[in-house]
Design an enzyme around this catalytic site. Sequence first.
Site, mmCIF file in Angstrom:
data_model
loop_
_atom_site.group_PDB
_atom_site.id
_atom_site.type_symbol
_atom_site.label_atom_id
_atom_site.label_comp_id
_atom_site.label_asym_id
_atom_site.label_seq_id
_atom_site.Cartn_x
_atom_site.Cartn_y
_atom_site.Cartn_z
ATOM 1 N N SER A 1 28.889 44.965 45.504
ATOM 2 C CA SER A 1 29.222 43.602 44.520
ATOM 3 C C SER A 1 29.823 44.471 43.137
ATOM 4 O O SER A 1 29.611 45.527 43.097
ATOM 5 C CB SER A 1 28.249 42.866 44.370
ATOM 6 O OG SER A 1 27.127 43.330 43.577
ATOM 7 N N LYS A 2 30.248 43.367 42.347
ATOM 8 C CA LYS A 2 30.858 43.764 41.231
ATOM 9 C C LYS A 2 29.975 44.681 40.152
ATOM 10 O O LYS A 2 30.293 45.508 39.693
ATOM 11 C CB LYS A 2 31.263 42.406 40.441
ATOM 12 C CG LYS A 2 32.293 42.517 39.517
ATOM 13 C CD LYS A 2 32.875 41.135 39.261
ATOM 14 C CE LYS A 2 32.343 40.713 37.819
ATOM 15 N NZ LYS A 2 32.817 39.181 37.787
#
Length: 593
Positions: A346-347
């Site tokens: 994820s980010k």
Amino acid sequence: MQNTTFQMSSIVTRYAPSPTGPQHIGGIRTALYSYLFGKKHGGEIILRIEDTDQNRYVPGAEEFIINSVNWCGFAFTQGVHVGGAHAPYRQSERSELYAKYADQLVKAGHAYIAFDTPAEIEAMKAHLSATGTVMPQYDASTRHLMKNSLTLAPEEVEAKIKAGEAYIVRFKVPENEDVKFYDLVRDWVNINSSQIDDKVLLKSDGLPTYHLANVVDDHEMQVTHVIRGEEWLPSAPLHLLMYRAFGWEDTMPAFAHLPLILKPDPSVLVQNKVRKKEMIVKLPSMYLEAHPEAGEAFQQKGEQFLQQVMRDPVTFQKGLKEDEKDKPEIADFKSWLRDQLYGKLSKRDKELHGIPVFPLTWTDPETGDVNVGYRELGYLPEAFLNYLALLGWNPGNDLELMTMDEMIENFSLEKVHKSPAKFDLDKLNHFQAHYLRNLSADRWLELLKPEVKAAGFDLPSDEYLLGVVDKMKERVTFVSEIPEKADYLFQAPHDFDQNMLSKGWNEEAMQMLRDLIGLYEKQESWTEMEIEEIFKTYIEENEIGIGKLMTPLRLAITGKSFGPGIFEISVLIGKNETLDRIKSALERLQPVG
RNA sequence: GUCCCGUUCGUCUAGGGGUUAGGACUUAAGAUUUUCAUUCUUACAACGGGGGUUCGAUUCCCCCACGGGAUGCCA
């Protein structure tokens, strides 16, 4: 592959992202696999934008997807940006279509209209939970209790709609039916229909949900192969049921659900002393940032906790588990930690693991947050893509480094893995270094020039630049490292390696350099072989150890203790420059030791 | 919780009823080299656990553990 024209033209794949933010590398991989498969069979590859959620629309996301794919070096044959026989390719521009099909389903008794408010549904579920139902949902067991066209009289339904009351269309999932479907990567998958709730098909804003839009469009666009992420696996039976309800089962596309890309294994973190120390400090403050209510005092507690838990991988794994004995603040921290450390890439993982998740840099239009991408970091698209392709697929032989054509040739959905893969930055970097070494002269010039300028050097001739590349390409992983590591190829050194200086820059060495200057000055022609010969003859005649002179010479010319062969460098920068640098070093640097 | 999917070196993976379980990355050692790299050689290192089936299971079946996903008027 060259024959069977009929078969070739019949394959249609599609990549159908929703423009809710920057495209993450998992999405790019899905697009890539769709491309490889479509291309291999000479078929069509569609880019369809699934923008049916008005609330989550992010400006620029669509362009980002297209730019990313362009950078990666592949293309769609149909789509929002190029048009095609099935245009429009933006679902927001196809809304009448979905309403029509939803209506068709309602009329056929496969779907129904519902008026329940979110609060009412919530209340129903809460009630069921309280009475012990494990999975409360709007389905065959509850739909008769709700406000819908199944329970209301037709006139009543009519009246409500006329009065402008908000309504949705739900799919009427059959009760207790085993739904079996074939997946190209997972074989047969079986789910009972009672697991599926009566999915919303048409939202109260008149737009379809993913489920409706996706089935309708894949049918309309004659898609033959749906290649998408594993997160869709549980809803695939629903889609099958929908194809059936529409009477489209005969032409239903084949499904292939791709494994996810996961974060790196956190136990690796635990084993790396430096990273571990970093994380012990970083994680509590990250948590604090996300949960300010934890209070400043938490930071220390969090660090203490991590210190205990991160002793070794085993304690780590155990320590992260839920434990009723935990104090509340630690319990919350733990569950947050689990979310950060495990699961899909994820980010946040750029910050946490140093792994970027976007192909291109993305600046959040609302917050202004900058998420740096692979392109901006200096990765070569072919290296990035080659590595990404292997994260979930393998041709089954020992082939790893592949051109796009080789990937197309070798690709098959049957060889796609069932299990998820963890991202390994080291291996990507290896691919990057490899591809960098094999870059064409033109690409090199194109990539190196901006870096040289950015480092503040005057731009030398192309010929000279290619000389630099020749000396440096085996020594770097990114183009930007060249002006950084080999500044001396662009200007005379300002700083000199202190350590090296103290080891060998003495009167004796300086005298030898003066001798060498004399010999070099007499030399007219200036080739690597010739000056090396002069050097060697000199040290042999004077019975000097080779390093005694080589090191000071390198130091004088480059200021550094490592790099390409010093004679190669001397030839590259030229006779005058070489002599100037030695002389200037002799003037500037005092003997040590 | 429930359902679905998965589990081979630290990581990415090949393989598949009898193999010295193969390759790549990482790490270490050596060779080459004036240095640093590159390159080459070598080494370390794996079938999650328990039951079956079988002459034989890492491979097939079941259970467990672990990991992941889904469970929205998101996609």
